[in-house]
Write a protein that holds these residues in place. Structure first.
Motif, PDB file in Angstrom:
ATOM      1  N   CYS A  22       0.832  -1.205   0.000  1.00 48.32           N
ATOM      2  CA  CYS A  22       0.000   0.000   0.000  1.00 48.32           C
ATOM      3  C   CYS A  22       0.869   1.258   0.000  1.00 48.32           C
ATOM      4  O   CYS A  22       0.618   2.219  -0.740  1.00 48.32           O
ATOM      5  CB  CYS A  22      -0.910   0.013   1.225  1.00 48.32           C
ATOM      6  SG  CYS A  22      -2.597  -0.507   0.869  1.00 48.32           S
ATOM      7  N   HIS A  25       2.490   1.838  -3.305  1.00 49.50           N
ATOM      8  CA  HIS A  25       1.513   2.308  -4.277  1.00 49.50           C
ATOM      9  C   HIS A  25       1.221   3.803  -4.076  1.00 49.50           C
ATOM     10  O   HIS A  25       1.119   4.560  -5.048  1.00 49.50           O
ATOM     11  CB  HIS A  25       0.220   1.505  -4.146  1.00 49.50           C
ATOM     12  CG  HIS A  25      -0.857   1.917  -5.106  1.00 49.50           C
ATOM     13  ND1 HIS A  25      -0.909   1.449  -6.402  1.00 49.50           N
ATOM     14  CD2 HIS A  25      -1.900   2.778  -4.975  1.00 49.50           C
ATOM     15  CE1 HIS A  25      -1.947   1.985  -7.025  1.00 49.50           C
ATOM     16  NE2 HIS A  25      -2.564   2.803  -6.170  1.00 49.50           N
ATOM     17  N   LEU A  26       1.120   4.231  -2.802  1.00 52.62           N
ATOM     18  CA  LEU A  26       0.813   5.638  -2.532  1.00 52.62           C
ATOM     19  C   LEU A  26       1.981   6.565  -2.873  1.00 52.62           C
ATOM     20  O   LEU A  26       1.773   7.751  -3.166  1.00 52.62           O
ATOM     21  CB  LEU A  26       0.411   5.819  -1.063  1.00 52.62           C
ATOM     22  CG  LEU A  26      -1.018   5.374  -0.733  1.00 52.62           C
ATOM     23  CD1 LEU A  26      -1.266   5.390   0.762  1.00 52.62           C
ATOM     24  CD2 LEU A  26      -2.033   6.257  -1.449  1.00 52.62           C
ATOM     25  N   VAL A  29       1.118   6.828  -6.516  1.00 52.49           N
ATOM     26  CA  VAL A  29      -0.186   7.442  -6.790  1.00 52.49           C
ATOM     27  C   VAL A  29      -0.707   8.030  -5.464  1.00 52.49           C
ATOM     28  O   VAL A  29      -1.559   7.433  -4.800  1.00 52.49           O
ATOM     29  CB  VAL A  29      -1.190   6.416  -7.355  1.00 52.49           C
ATOM     30  CG1 VAL A  29      -2.448   7.115  -7.870  1.00 52.49           C
ATOM     31  CG2 VAL A  29      -0.576   5.568  -8.445  1.00 52.49           C
ATOM     32  N   ASN A  31      -2.739  10.244  -4.495  1.00 46.83           N
ATOM     33  CA  ASN A  31      -4.135  10.653  -4.308  1.00 46.83           C
ATOM     34  C   ASN A  31      -5.128   9.521  -4.580  1.00 46.83           C
ATOM     35  O   ASN A  31      -6.291   9.776  -4.906  1.00 46.83           O
ATOM     36  CB  ASN A  31      -4.456  11.850  -5.192  1.00 46.83           C
ATOM     37  CG  ASN A  31      -3.747  13.103  -4.724  1.00 46.83           C
ATOM     38  OD1 ASN A  31      -3.481  13.263  -3.536  1.00 46.83           O
ATOM     39  ND2 ASN A  31      -3.418  13.996  -5.659  1.00 46.83           N
ATOM     40  N   ASP A  32      -4.670   8.285  -4.426  1.00 43.53           N
ATOM     41  CA  ASP A  32      -5.551   7.130  -4.627  1.00 43.53           C
ATOM     42  C   ASP A  32      -6.358   6.905  -3.344  1.00 43.53           C
ATOM     43  O   ASP A  32      -5.824   6.433  -2.320  1.00 43.53           O
ATOM     44  CB  ASP A  32      -4.725   5.891  -4.967  1.00 43.53           C
ATOM     45  CG  ASP A  32      -5.600   4.694  -5.329  1.00 43.53           C
ATOM     46  OD1 ASP A  32      -6.777   4.651  -4.913  1.00 43.53           O
ATOM     47  OD2 ASP A  32      -5.116   3.792  -6.028  1.00 43.53           O
ATOM     48  N   ASP A  34      -8.714   4.778  -2.638  1.00 44.98           N
ATOM     49  CA  ASP A  34      -8.846   3.378  -2.242  1.00 44.98           C
ATOM     50  C   ASP A  34      -7.624   2.906  -1.469  1.00 44.98           C
ATOM     51  O   ASP A  34      -7.736   2.198  -0.466  1.00 44.98           O
ATOM     52  CB  ASP A  34      -9.054   2.494  -3.474  1.00 44.98           C
ATOM     53  CG  ASP A  34     -10.449   2.636  -4.056  1.00 44.98           C
ATOM     54  OD1 ASP A  34     -11.338   3.128  -3.338  1.00 44.98           O
ATOM     55  OD2 ASP A  34     -10.642   2.263  -5.226  1.00 44.98           O
ATOM     56  N   ALA A  35      -6.438   3.301  -1.920  1.00 45.11           N
ATOM     57  CA  ALA A  35      -5.217   2.897  -1.223  1.00 45.11           C
ATOM     58  C   ALA A  35      -5.184   3.474   0.187  1.00 45.11           C
ATOM     59  O   ALA A  35      -4.733   2.817   1.138  1.00 45.11           O
ATOM     60  CB  ALA A  35      -3.996   3.344  -2.009  1.00 45.11           C
ATOM     61  N   HIS A  36      -5.670   4.712   0.355  1.00 42.96           N
ATOM     62  CA  HIS A  36      -5.755   5.286   1.690  1.00 42.96           C
ATOM     63  C   HIS A  36      -6.709   4.464   2.567  1.00 42.96           C
ATOM     64  O   HIS A  36      -6.443   4.229   3.753  1.00 42.96           O
ATOM     65  CB  HIS A  36      -6.242   6.744   1.610  1.00 42.96           C
ATOM     66  CG  HIS A  36      -5.175   7.710   1.225  1.00 42.96           C
ATOM     67  ND1 HIS A  36      -4.812   7.939  -0.083  1.00 42.96           N
ATOM     68  CD2 HIS A  36      -4.370   8.521   1.977  1.00 42.96           C
ATOM     69  CE1 HIS A  36      -3.860   8.849  -0.126  1.00 42.96           C
ATOM     70  NE2 HIS A  36      -3.568   9.212   1.115  1.00 42.96           N
ATOM     71  N   THR A  63     -12.353  11.629  -2.085  1.00 48.37           N
ATOM     72  CA  THR A  63     -13.595  11.218  -2.786  1.00 48.37           C
ATOM     73  C   THR A  63     -14.783  11.344  -1.839  1.00 48.37           C
ATOM     74  O   THR A  63     -15.306  10.339  -1.342  1.00 48.37           O
ATOM     75  CB  THR A  63     -13.486   9.769  -3.300  1.00 48.37           C
ATOM     76  OG1 THR A  63     -13.141   8.919  -2.199  1.00 48.37           O
ATOM     77  CG2 THR A  63     -12.435   9.641  -4.391  1.00 48.37           C
ATOM     78  N   THR A  69     -15.762   5.385   1.398  1.00 48.49           N
ATOM     79  CA  THR A  69     -14.765   6.075   2.218  1.00 48.49           C
ATOM     80  C   THR A  69     -15.361   6.460   3.569  1.00 48.49           C
ATOM     81  O   THR A  69     -14.699   6.334   4.603  1.00 48.49           O
ATOM     82  CB  THR A  69     -14.243   7.332   1.496  1.00 48.49           C
ATOM     83  OG1 THR A  69     -15.324   8.256   1.289  1.00 48.49           O
ATOM     84  CG2 THR A  69     -13.617   6.980   0.171  1.00 48.49           C
TER      85      THR A  69
END
Length: 587
Positions: A22, A25-26, A29, A31-32, A34-36, A63, A69
């Motif tokens: 995770c 990935h962050l 990206v 501002n993902d 889903d990853a947050h 989002t 979220t």
């Protein structure tokens, strides 16, 4: 792709690797959302609580129109016990998307945890309106309904949960537990076995299966299940107590020695001390080691008293005063048209351990009769009749003011009474002993019902109760002085019913039954208007389930060793004789 990689790591029990994926990935990206969300849940697992909150909040900022979220932020708050914040998040999730079932489900769970049961029910029902196949929601709704004592609806929810997800072990287990409570051990056994087929290391289900097999009279199979529990959890209090209570021969000696050491220490909770102590007391009693049995039971009752609290005598006195003052002969005369005319119900009442199970077993051996066991339904209906009125269940009969309601309640009770009975059975007994508190209510529902009142020698009765693992709510059972007081109030109430109650009452003395089984059984049949049948003398040969502490005694031919049993304990429990030495126990 990220989610698949995370699931692969979690499947092999490696949350640290999932966290690293995770974070990597962050970095790529940032501002993902889903990853947050994913990383927030992983941080909770790995102990990073503050970071989990920050990550979940950031996901909602990225989002804000994604209900997932808000729901995940709510879940973080739930795990951190921030329930008001969690509820606000779940409410936001369903406001963003009113069809988001996870949000409604999670909202219902959080509301339940804060005690808002009505709102919780509404939220869970809304989730099921959107998706009527959600097994987890049916399971949660069933649990709420059990707490509300809506048992039939709860069972229906568990059955739907099982139907929609046959692999949801907890649903099978909960359904089995409620069916066992409802007097259906055969169905419960199948469900517990299915649960164990899904998870053979589920100690709770092994214990539930063992209890069910005891009710069915399968002692060796029950012991095998208790051994399975103890193999997995050697200190399991329920399994250890029941194992010691049931085991014969020398097999339990090693366990008994270990338990003695444990009970002398402080590592067990008061309730665990009680559960194990009651079992150890039975273990010693069966072997004639009365001093050891008295010592074990003393520790058991001390633990139960510490866990459950002391008995409040004045509350009982006030209750009996109210019943006696309210329900006089003219009360029933003014309501003689209430209820329905069937004489099918037979209420077997008395103190616990006074011979109620023996009497029911004798009746149930007759081909024209059925024993329904200890039904909770008379007390349940009384309680529901006064729900929301801030008055006690004993006042239910007084609050019953119209004939139609009395008949509706009578038919609801009959559905429970007849549930497992043969069709067209003339007599069905309900042997809930403490129904003597609710006989006024019973009389308004069934003015032609019969009452069998079981009595037993006071000291034998008190000792038997004191050495038994009763429901923690029965606080009078842990102290001989409290038992003497409880008995005095019960006797006062039964004396009142003999004069005021319009129902016919037949007294049965336990000692008379064991001394003259046929004579007393014939008297019972005459009282119930049934022809004599010799099968009543072979009551112990029945294969019916027995769901009371007397389950093993009533599977034996009649015996007299329980008469005068208290004398074995007199040198070791002087407080027993002292408590019952006075003729007046009302102080």
């Amino acid at each position: 792709m990220l989610l698949e990689s995370l699931n692969a790591s979690l499947k092999v029990g490696d949350p640290s690797t999932a966290q690293g994926l995770c974070e990597e990935h962050l970095r790529l990206v940032p501002n993902d959302a889903d990853a947050h969300r994913y990383l927030a849940q992983l941080c909770l697992v790995l102990g990073g609580q503050e970071r989990a909150i920050n990550l979940a909040v950031r996901a909602t900022e990225l989002t804000p129109d994604d209900p997932r979220t808000w729901s995940d932020l709510g879940r973080v708050h739930v795990l951190l016990r921030n329930l008001p914040e969690a509820i606000a998040c779940f409410q936001k999730a369903v406001a963003v998307d009113p069809t988001y079932t996870d949000g409604w489900h999670n909202l219902g769970i959080a509301l339940k945890q804060t005690g808002n049961h009505e709102q919780a029910l509404d939220a869970l029902k809304q989730a099921l309106l959107i998706d009527p196949t959600r097994a987890e929601t049916y399971l949660s709704l069933g649990n709420l309904l059990v707490e509300a004592e809506q048992l039939e609806d709860a069972i229906a929810c568990y059955e739907r949960a099982v139907a929609h997800d046959p692999h949801l072990a907890r649903a099978h287990s909960r359904l089995g537990q409620e069916l066992l409570q409802r007097g259906e051990p055969e169905r419960a056994e199948a469900l517990f076995r299915h649960t164990l087929s899904l998870d053979q290391n589920d100690a709770a289900s092994w214990s539930d299966l063992a209890r069910t097999l005891e009710d069915l009279g399968q002692a060796e199979a029950a012991l095998s299940c208790y051994r399975n529990v103890l193999h997995r959890q050697p200190g399991h209090a329920v399994a250890l107590g029941q194992y010691l209570a049931l085991i014969k021969g020398d097999e339990g000696l090693a366990w008994a020695a270990q338990v003695e050491t444990a009970l002398d220490g402080t590592q067990r909770s008061p309730e665990a001390q009680a559960l194990v102590g009651y079992g150890l007391a039975k273990f010693y009693d069966r072997r004639g080691r009365f001093s050891d049995a008295a010592r074990a039971a003393t520790r058991a009752n001390a633990g139960r008293q510490q866990a459950a609290g002391r008995f409040h005598r004045e509350a009982l006195r006030t209750r009996v005063d109210g019943i006696v003052e309210t329900y006089q002969t003219d009360f029933f005369a003014e309501r003689r048209s209430f209820g329905i005319g069937t004489d099918q119900p037979v209420f077997i009442v008395g103190l616990p351990r006074s011979g109620t199970t023996l009497v029911e077993q004798i009746l149930a051996a007759h081909p024209l009769m059925h024993g329904a066991g200890e039904l909770p339904d008379l007390a349940r209906l009384a309680g529901q009749s006064v729900a929301g009125q801030d008055i006690a269940p004993w006042q239910a009969a007084y609050q019953l003011t119209d004939e139609m309601t009395s008949r509706l309640l009578a038919h609801e009770y009959l559905r429970a009474l007849r549930r497992n009975a043969p069709p067209d059975c003339p007599r069905i007994s309900d042997k809930q002993p403490l129904n003597f508190f609710h006989l006024a209510f019973a009389a308004l529902l069934f003015p032609n019902a019969r009452v069998i009142h079981c009595r037993r020698d006071a000291k034998d009765n008190a000792l038997s109760i004191w050495m038994e693992n009763f429901n923690p709510d029965q606080r009078y059972a842990t102290d001989f002085a409290d038992l003497a007081f409880f008995r005095s109030q019960y006797e006062r109430l039964m004396a009142h019913w003999h004069t005021a109650l319009p129902l016919t009452i037949h007294d049965v003395q336990y000692e008379d039954v064991v001394a003259d089984l046929e004579g007393q059984a014939r008297r019972l049949m005459s009282f119930l208007g049934a022809p004599w049948d010799d099968r009543c003398l072979n009551f112990h040969q029945q294969e019916r389930a027995v769901q009371t502490p007397s389950r093993w005694q009533v599977r034996q031919p009649i015996y007299t060793k329980s008469v005068g049993r208290w004398k074995h304990y007199a040198p070791h429990l002087p407080e027993l004789e002292k408590a019952f030495a006075r003729s007046d126990h009302s102080a």
